[in-house]
Write a protein that holds these residues in place. Sequence first.
Motif, short mmCIF file in Angstrom:
data_model
loop_
_atom_site.label_atom_id
_atom_site.label_comp_id
_atom_site.label_asym_id
_atom_site.label_seq_id
_atom_site.Cartn_x
_atom_site.Cartn_y
_atom_site.Cartn_z
N SER A 236 0.81 -1.22 0.00
CA SER A 236 0.00 0.00 0.00
C SER A 236 0.83 1.27 0.00
O SER A 236 0.57 2.21 -0.76
N GLY A 237 1.84 1.34 0.88
CA GLY A 237 2.64 2.56 0.97
C GLY A 237 3.46 2.83 -0.26
O GLY A 237 3.82 3.99 -0.53
N ASN A 238 3.75 1.80 -1.03
CA ASN A 238 4.51 1.96 -2.27
C ASN A 238 3.62 2.03 -3.50
O ASN A 238 4.13 2.10 -4.62
N THR A 239 2.29 1.98 -3.31
CA THR A 239 1.33 1.94 -4.41
C THR A 239 1.79 0.95 -5.47
O THR A 239 1.93 1.29 -6.64
N ALA A 240 2.01 -0.28 -5.03
CA ALA A 240 2.57 -1.29 -5.92
C ALA A 240 1.94 -2.65 -5.64
O ALA A 240 1.45 -2.92 -4.54
N VAL A 241 1.95 -3.48 -6.67
CA VAL A 241 1.61 -4.90 -6.52
C VAL A 241 2.90 -5.68 -6.64
O VAL A 241 3.61 -5.58 -7.65
N LEU A 264 -3.30 5.11 -10.22
CA LEU A 264 -4.22 3.97 -10.27
C LEU A 264 -4.12 3.08 -9.05
O LEU A 264 -5.09 2.42 -8.68
N LEU A 265 -2.96 3.02 -8.41
CA LEU A 265 -2.79 2.13 -7.26
C LEU A 265 -2.74 2.89 -5.94
O LEU A 265 -2.30 2.34 -4.93
#
Length: 693
Positions: A236-241, A264-265
Amino acid sequence: MFIKLPRKVAIFAGLAVLAAAGSVIWLLITLGWFTPPATRFGWPVAMTNVAGEGVRGQTDGGAAKARFSDPFAIVIDARGTLFVADAGDTGRVRKIDPDGKVTTLPGSFDTPSGLALDTAGNLFVADTGANAIRRISPAGVITTVAGDGVAGFRDGPATMARFNGPIGVAADDKGNVYVADSYNDRIRVITPDGQVRTLAGQDVPGFADGRGAAAAFDTPTGIALDRHGKLLVADSGNTAVRKVEKDGRVSTLARTNPNDGAGLLQGIIGLAPTWDGFVYIASYRRGRVVEMAPSGTLRVLAGPGSAIEGNAALPLTGPSGLAVDRSGALYVADASAYAIRKLSPRPADAAPVPAAIPQPAAPALVSKPVFPWPVGPQFGWHEVVGDMGEVRGNYDGESRDHLHAGLDISAPVGETVLASADETVRDPLPNWDVEGLSEGLRVDQMTYIHMRVGRTPTGAPLDASRFQIIRDGQDHVVRIRVKRGTRFRVGDPLGTINRMAHVHLELGAPRAKINALLLRFPNFGDHVPPHIDDLYMLDANGQRLNEKQNGRLIVPAAGGAVGIVAEAWDQVDGNAARRRLGLYAAGFQILKQDGTPLRGFERPRITIEFDRMPTSPLAAKAAYAPSSGDTVHSDQRTRFLYVVTNVVRHGRVIPGGWNPANLGPGNYTIRIHAADRAGNVAVAGRDLPITIR
C-alpha cells in the motif's frame, strides 16, 4: 473440535478464495469438474447490492436490512457463502448465506482486517488490533494460531511470535498461512508445524526488490495466492503490486507514483486473482477497482477513471476487500458504504446500477446535540473561515481547480488539534503529506488537515503509543505511522496547527463527504443572510449578455440555452467583516411581469446545494463561472460566481442551462435564491429584470 470434510467437499472448500487456493482451482479445471469463463480485460459492469443498507451498525437478518460497521475483508466458499471481517466497535466476523441472510459468528476480535479459508474449511482472521492470527474452525471454535498479543517482531514458535498490526492473510493447500505483517513491513509465514518465519522485508518501510531481507515493503496489506501458488501483495505505501516466491524472492508486478494522489494504485488494499492470471485490486481511497492483466498492464475496471462506458459512475465508496466466485463475478467489501457489492458482466440492455443500491447515510455524529470543536476550548467559540463548496484555485493559476471539501476553523500556529469524536482509525495509511501544508489525518468519519500529525511544533511526539515518528539519517521526519485500529477519544491530541493557521475538518469517508456544518458546534450561530453583489447572464458561447433596454437585460429567444450567474457570499455570527464564506444552496425562479411565478417555478428551483461533496472533476467549473475563485494565497478576495442553471446538488453534477425560447416574448424577472446552512435567504439584490425578444 475440527470437522474433517470429505475429500471432494474439502477440495471445493479450497475454492473459498481464489487468492487462497490457486492450485486447487487448477486441479478442478484439470479434473474437468468445471470450466470457468475467461477473464476479459475491461468489461461492462453491472453492480448489485449483496447485503447492507448503507447505515453503520451490527444488525443481522435479511440482506436489505443488515448493517455492518467496517466490512473490510471478504472471502467466499464453494457454496457461495460469504464471510466478512466486520471491524467496527465490536470486531466480529459476519456470514452472508447465498440467500442473503446475514448472521454473526461467535467470538469477537480487535479490528479484524483479513480473512482466508483453507481446504479444511478453517477461517483465518488477521486480528490487527490484537497483533495475532486467529482461526475459526468449521465447528465455530476460535483459537490463536500465532502471536502473543504484543506488538513487536519475533520469529519462532507460533505462540511466542510477535506481529505488529497484521492486516492481510492467505492460506495454501499445504497448511501454510501467510501474513502481511503490515506495520513491521514484512511478509511472514506460519508453517504447519507451528513455526513463524519471515519470508521477506526489512525493519523499516522502503521499496526494493530482492530476496528475503534484501527486499523492502511499505505497509503491505492485502495478500493473495495466484494460480501458480505465488504470493501477491498489495504494497500500500509503495502503491505497488508485488510478488513473493516461496524462497522469499520479491519482484514488482506494477507500481504507480506514491506521491500521485490520482495514481491507479493509490490507497490499494484488497487483491483477488482470477484463475487465468488477471488480478483485481481495490483502491480504498479512490473508490474504484483496478484490473491488472497478466502482462502487468493496469486499467480501472469500476469507479472514477474507468474508460468503460457506464463503469466510471458505479457508486463504490471505499472498496477494501475482494473475492471472485466460480462464475468470475467479483464481490467487493465496500467498507465506507457499510455494504457488500457484487460486480458481474452487464448485458447490453442493462443499466450499470439498479435503483436499489443504498448509499451511505449521514454519520451518526450529526445527531449529537453538541459537537466539540477540534481545537480548544472545545466547547467555546471559534471563527469559521471556510465551508464546503467554496471554489479553490491551484498553484498553476487555475482559480476554479476544485471545491473546498470541509470546514476551516481558525487557530494559531502551533495550537494543539484535538479529537472531536470517539473514533477508531480504519485506513491502514490514514495520514499523508508529512511536513507539507496539507498534512492531515483521517481517523474514521472525521479528517483533520493542516497540522503536524502526532507531534509538537518542534517535532517531539505527542503520544508515542499512538504515533510512531520515523526519521531519516539527518533526523528529518519522513513518516508518521498511525496503525489501523488506533483509538482516539474526544480531547485526545492529534497534532499541532502548521503555518496554514487553521484546521480543516472534513466529515465522512473520502468519497462520501457531507457538509460538516451539519454538526452542532457549541456557540456557533448564523443570523446573517447572504449578500448578492451581481446578477448576469451568459449566452450559449459563455459570453456575458450586456444589451439593456428600459433597465432590463435583453435576452434573445433564439440564442439557445443561457446561463444565469449570481455573485453571492455569506457571513456567520462573530466573523470578521472581511470574512466571506460560500453559500450552502442556490437556485432561481422565473416571475411574470406582474411578479407572480411562472408554472413550474412556484418555488425556487434549487440547483446548487452543498449537502454532500461532489466527486466529479467537473464540479468546480459547473458550480462557478469564469472569474470565480482566486489563485492560492493571494491578497485578492475570493469571488463566488454561482452558475445556477447547472446542477451541483446531493453530490451530483449535471451541466445544463435555461432556454428562454420556452417562454414567449415579453418581460420577466429572474429571482435568485441564495441561502446559507442556517436557512437565511438573501432578499436584497436578488432580482434581475429581463426582456425576451
